[in-house]
Design a protein around this motif. Structure first.
Motif, PDB file in Angstrom:
ATOM      1  N   VAL A   1       0.846  -1.200   0.000  1.00 36.59           N
ATOM      2  CA  VAL A   1       0.000   0.000   0.000  1.00 36.59           C
ATOM      3  C   VAL A   1       0.879   1.247   0.000  1.00 36.59           C
ATOM      4  O   VAL A   1       1.827   1.339   0.786  1.00 36.59           O
ATOM      5  CB  VAL A   1      -0.902   0.028   1.263  1.00 36.59           C
ATOM      6  CG1 VAL A   1      -1.795   1.268   1.256  1.00 36.59           C
ATOM      7  CG2 VAL A   1      -1.732  -1.239   1.366  1.00 36.59           C
TER       8      VAL A   1
ATOM      9  N   TYR B   1      -4.743  -0.404   7.925  1.00 40.83           N
ATOM     10  CA  TYR B   1      -4.143  -1.490   7.129  1.00 40.83           C
ATOM     11  C   TYR B   1      -3.325  -2.418   8.017  1.00 40.83           C
ATOM     12  O   TYR B   1      -3.436  -3.643   7.949  1.00 40.83           O
ATOM     13  CB  TYR B   1      -3.223  -0.911   6.048  1.00 40.83           C
ATOM     14  CG  TYR B   1      -3.940  -0.512   4.781  1.00 40.83           C
ATOM     15  CD1 TYR B   1      -4.426  -1.473   3.901  1.00 40.83           C
ATOM     16  CD2 TYR B   1      -4.116   0.829   4.458  1.00 40.83           C
ATOM     17  CE1 TYR B   1      -5.077  -1.112   2.732  1.00 40.83           C
ATOM     18  CE2 TYR B   1      -4.765   1.205   3.293  1.00 40.83           C
ATOM     19  CZ  TYR B   1      -5.247   0.228   2.437  1.00 40.83           C
ATOM     20  OH  TYR B   1      -5.894   0.588   1.285  1.00 40.83           O
TER      21      TYR B   1
ATOM     22  N   TYR C   1       2.531  -0.929  -6.359  1.00 41.18           N
ATOM     23  CA  TYR C   1       1.622  -1.082  -5.212  1.00 41.18           C
ATOM     24  C   TYR C   1       0.273  -1.631  -5.656  1.00 41.18           C
ATOM     25  O   TYR C   1      -0.175  -1.377  -6.777  1.00 41.18           O
ATOM     26  CB  TYR C   1       1.415   0.271  -4.509  1.00 41.18           C
ATOM     27  CG  TYR C   1       2.694   0.781  -3.877  1.00 41.18           C
ATOM     28  CD1 TYR C   1       3.056   0.385  -2.595  1.00 41.18           C
ATOM     29  CD2 TYR C   1       3.554   1.613  -4.588  1.00 41.18           C
ATOM     30  CE1 TYR C   1       4.247   0.819  -2.027  1.00 41.18           C
ATOM     31  CE2 TYR C   1       4.746   2.052  -4.030  1.00 41.18           C
ATOM     32  CZ  TYR C   1       5.088   1.649  -2.751  1.00 41.18           C
ATOM     33  OH  TYR C   1       6.266   2.067  -2.190  1.00 41.18           O
ATOM     34  N   HIS C   2      -0.362  -2.343  -4.738  1.00 39.27           N
ATOM     35  CA  HIS C   2      -1.700  -2.860  -5.028  1.00 39.27           C
ATOM     36  C   HIS C   2      -2.768  -1.814  -4.743  1.00 39.27           C
ATOM     37  O   HIS C   2      -3.825  -1.807  -5.371  1.00 39.27           O
ATOM     38  CB  HIS C   2      -1.979  -4.109  -4.172  1.00 39.27           C
ATOM     39  CG  HIS C   2      -0.999  -5.208  -4.418  1.00 39.27           C
ATOM     40  ND1 HIS C   2      -0.015  -5.554  -3.522  1.00 39.27           N
ATOM     41  CD2 HIS C   2      -0.833  -6.022  -5.491  1.00 39.27           C
ATOM     42  CE1 HIS C   2       0.709  -6.550  -4.015  1.00 39.27           C
ATOM     43  NE2 HIS C   2       0.243  -6.845  -5.208  1.00 39.27           N
ATOM     44  N   GLN C   3      -2.505  -0.971  -3.749  1.00 38.94           N
ATOM     45  CA  GLN C   3      -3.502   0.046  -3.396  1.00 38.94           C
ATOM     46  C   GLN C   3      -2.805   1.373  -3.093  1.00 38.94           C
ATOM     47  O   GLN C   3      -1.671   1.385  -2.599  1.00 38.94           O
ATOM     48  CB  GLN C   3      -4.320  -0.402  -2.172  1.00 38.94           C
ATOM     49  CG  GLN C   3      -5.202  -1.601  -2.499  1.00 38.94           C
ATOM     50  CD  GLN C   3      -6.139  -1.989  -1.365  1.00 38.94           C
ATOM     51  OE1 GLN C   3      -6.309  -1.252  -0.396  1.00 38.94           O
ATOM     52  NE2 GLN C   3      -6.741  -3.150  -1.500  1.00 38.94           N
TER      53      GLN C   3
ATOM     54  N   VAL D   1      -3.526   5.225  -1.248  1.00 37.53           N
ATOM     55  CA  VAL D   1      -4.415   6.074  -0.439  1.00 37.53           C
ATOM     56  C   VAL D   1      -3.964   7.522  -0.622  1.00 37.53           C
ATOM     57  O   VAL D   1      -2.791   7.835  -0.408  1.00 37.53           O
ATOM     58  CB  VAL D   1      -4.330   5.697   1.063  1.00 37.53           C
ATOM     59  CG1 VAL D   1      -5.186   6.648   1.900  1.00 37.53           C
ATOM     60  CG2 VAL D   1      -4.751   4.253   1.284  1.00 37.53           C
TER      61      VAL D   1
ATOM     62  N   ARG E   1     -13.459   5.120  -1.963  1.00 32.80           N
ATOM     63  CA  ARG E   1     -12.770   4.564  -3.142  1.00 32.80           C
ATOM     64  C   ARG E   1     -12.847   5.570  -4.279  1.00 32.80           C
ATOM     65  O   ARG E   1     -13.933   6.044  -4.622  1.00 32.80           O
ATOM     66  CB  ARG E   1     -13.403   3.234  -3.562  1.00 32.80           C
ATOM     67  CG  ARG E   1     -12.550   2.456  -4.561  1.00 32.80           C
ATOM     68  CD  ARG E   1     -13.126   1.070  -4.811  1.00 32.80           C
ATOM     69  NE  ARG E   1     -14.456   1.130  -5.395  1.00 32.80           N
ATOM     70  CZ  ARG E   1     -14.696   1.356  -6.684  1.00 32.80           C
ATOM     71  NH1 ARG E   1     -13.700   1.532  -7.526  1.00 32.80           N
ATOM     72  NH2 ARG E   1     -15.926   1.412  -7.137  1.00 32.80           N
TER      73      ARG E   1
END
Ligand SMILES: Cc1cc2nc3c(=O)[nH]c(=O)nc-3n(C[C@H](O)[C@H](O)[C@H](O)COP(=O)(O)OP(=O)(O)OC[C@H]3O[C@@H](n4cnc5c(N)ncnc54)[C@H](O)[C@@H]3O)c2cc1C
Length: 362
Positions: A14, A30, A101-103, A105, A354
């Motif tokens: 992340v 997280y 990265y997968h996510q 923020v 999201r």
């Protein structure tokens, strides 16, 4: 062999952009996941973390600033890494992040202020309150700004906590400021300040003010300053009175009581005065090269469709001579490169957090 996401062989990676409270609480959420193996990298454009807790929250509010201990604990997790001096859009791009990265923020805060949109707003001596705040908090982007503290009369526009902070810092004595962690150069400049009168101008009435009761009480506890409220402006209008009777609210009632108590107090002759003015909106900053006065218009409250009480201008105006104006009437985000942005609302469009494309809603 591919491993499923969130395992020790393939941790959920992340990237968090920004390092204010939102960024740290997101990182914490997280890291608290027990069913997933997570790694969090935080990227901050400044060399130091903590966003507005460092650069916004007032230097005399150390207890509030001590929340950073919670963030330090989060940062001590071995799965967490902090990269300071890295700006999204300058040093790293959206394409870099999606590759690694997968996510992602986005927690870059509300970095710009709303303008008043009135004539004279760009005259010298007219500032965003947040510039002054960032200056006295030693924010590296603002430390070289200059505020003309030889002026005796100052207007602070707004009734929120930032307006309260600015009024309080301007009204504080040298001794009160010296025990805070205010920037040394700001302490030096404020020590020489000639400010005597601070007008805090709210567009609605005492019952709608956004400040908290401790904030308004704090102004009355300053060594060198007294709070002045006109009895007729401390009195509630019939609509506010009716709303408060229908929906009693402790904070509002305490604020109204505090302001009415100030209105009853005889002047004490302290060196500085904080004039709390209610139901006035700025309509013009007057001056040739720099601000010399502010023109304000009296408002009355009317019931809006959503049930709230909104200000409506009357034809009564007043001119107050002031040499400095700090506006604090709201904040909004700024667009990040390659990230959707709703410029009207000043936010990244999202559905329950999201990020979505506003055109498609997905
Ligand atoms: C004067 C003032 C006084 C306040 N006093 C109080 C108070 O007493 N109590 C209270 O609860 N709240 C207070 N607040 C509000 C509080 O500070 C904010 O609500 C809070 O800091 C918001 O957190 P955030 O993480 O969303 O944004 P921020 O704290 O603004 O953090 C955003 C971070 O993102 C970074 N950033 C921005 N763009 C990029 C980029 N492109 N790349 C990398 N990093 C980037 C910024 O440098 C910053 O560090 C105050 C605010 C101000 C302005």
């Amino acid at each position: 062999m591919s491993h499923s996401l969130g395992t020790s062989q393939n941790p959920l990676r992340v990237a968090v952009i920004g390092s204010g409270p939102s960024a740290f609480y997101a990182a914490e959420a997280y890291l608290k996941q027990t069913a997933l193996v997570v790694e969090v990298d935080m990227f901050e454009r400044l060399p130091t973390p903590h966003g507005l807790v460092r650069g916004g929250v007032a230097p005399d509010h150390q207890k509030i600033k001590s929340v950073t201990k919670v963030y330090d604990k989060i940062a001590s997790d071995p799965r967490f890494r902090f990269y300071g001096n890295v700006e999204f859009g300058r040093d790293i791009q959206h394409t870099d992040l999606v590759a690694h990265y997968h996510q992602i923020v986005y927690a870059t805060g509300a970095q710009t202020d709303r303008r008043m949109g009135i004539p004279g707003e760009d005259l010298s001596g007219s500032h965003a309150a947040t510039e002054f705040v960032a200056w006295y908090n030693a924010h590296p982007d603002y430390r070289d700004l200059h505020f003309d503290l030889t002026q005796t009369h100052v207007a602070v526009i707004g009734n929120g906590n930032v307006a309260m902070d600015v009024a309080r810092i301007l009204a504080s004595s040298e001794a009160e400021l010296a025990v805070t962690d205010i920037a040394d150069y700001a302490l030096d400049a404020l020590r020489k300040s000639r400010v005597t009168d601070i007008y805090v101008i709210g567009r609605r009435g005492p019952a709608q003010a956004a400040f908290t009761n401790p904030e308004i009480k704090e102004l009355g506890e300053l060594a060198d300053a007294e709070v002045i409220v006109l009895p007729k402006e401390a009195a509630l209008d019939p609509l506010s009175q009716e709303m408060l009777t229908r929906e009693p609210d402790r904070t509002v009632m305490n604020n109204v009581q505090t302001l009415q108590a100030y209105a009853q107090k005889p002047p004490t002759g302290k060196r500085r005065r904080i004039h709390m003015r209610f139901l006035w909106s700025p309509v013009e900053l007057i001056g040739t090269e720099r601000v010399e006065a502010i023109k304000i218009v009296k408002n009355e409250l009317q019931l809006a469709d959503d049930g709230s009480l909104r200000p409506r201008a009357t034809d009564q105006t007043e001119i107050i001579p002031v040499g400095l104006v700090f506006r604090s009437i709201g904040y909004k985000g700024v667009a990040l490169p390659d990230v959707p942005f709703d410029s009207k609302a000043g936010v990244i469009p999202n559905q329950q957090g999201r990020v979505i494309n506003p055109a498609t809603g997905t």
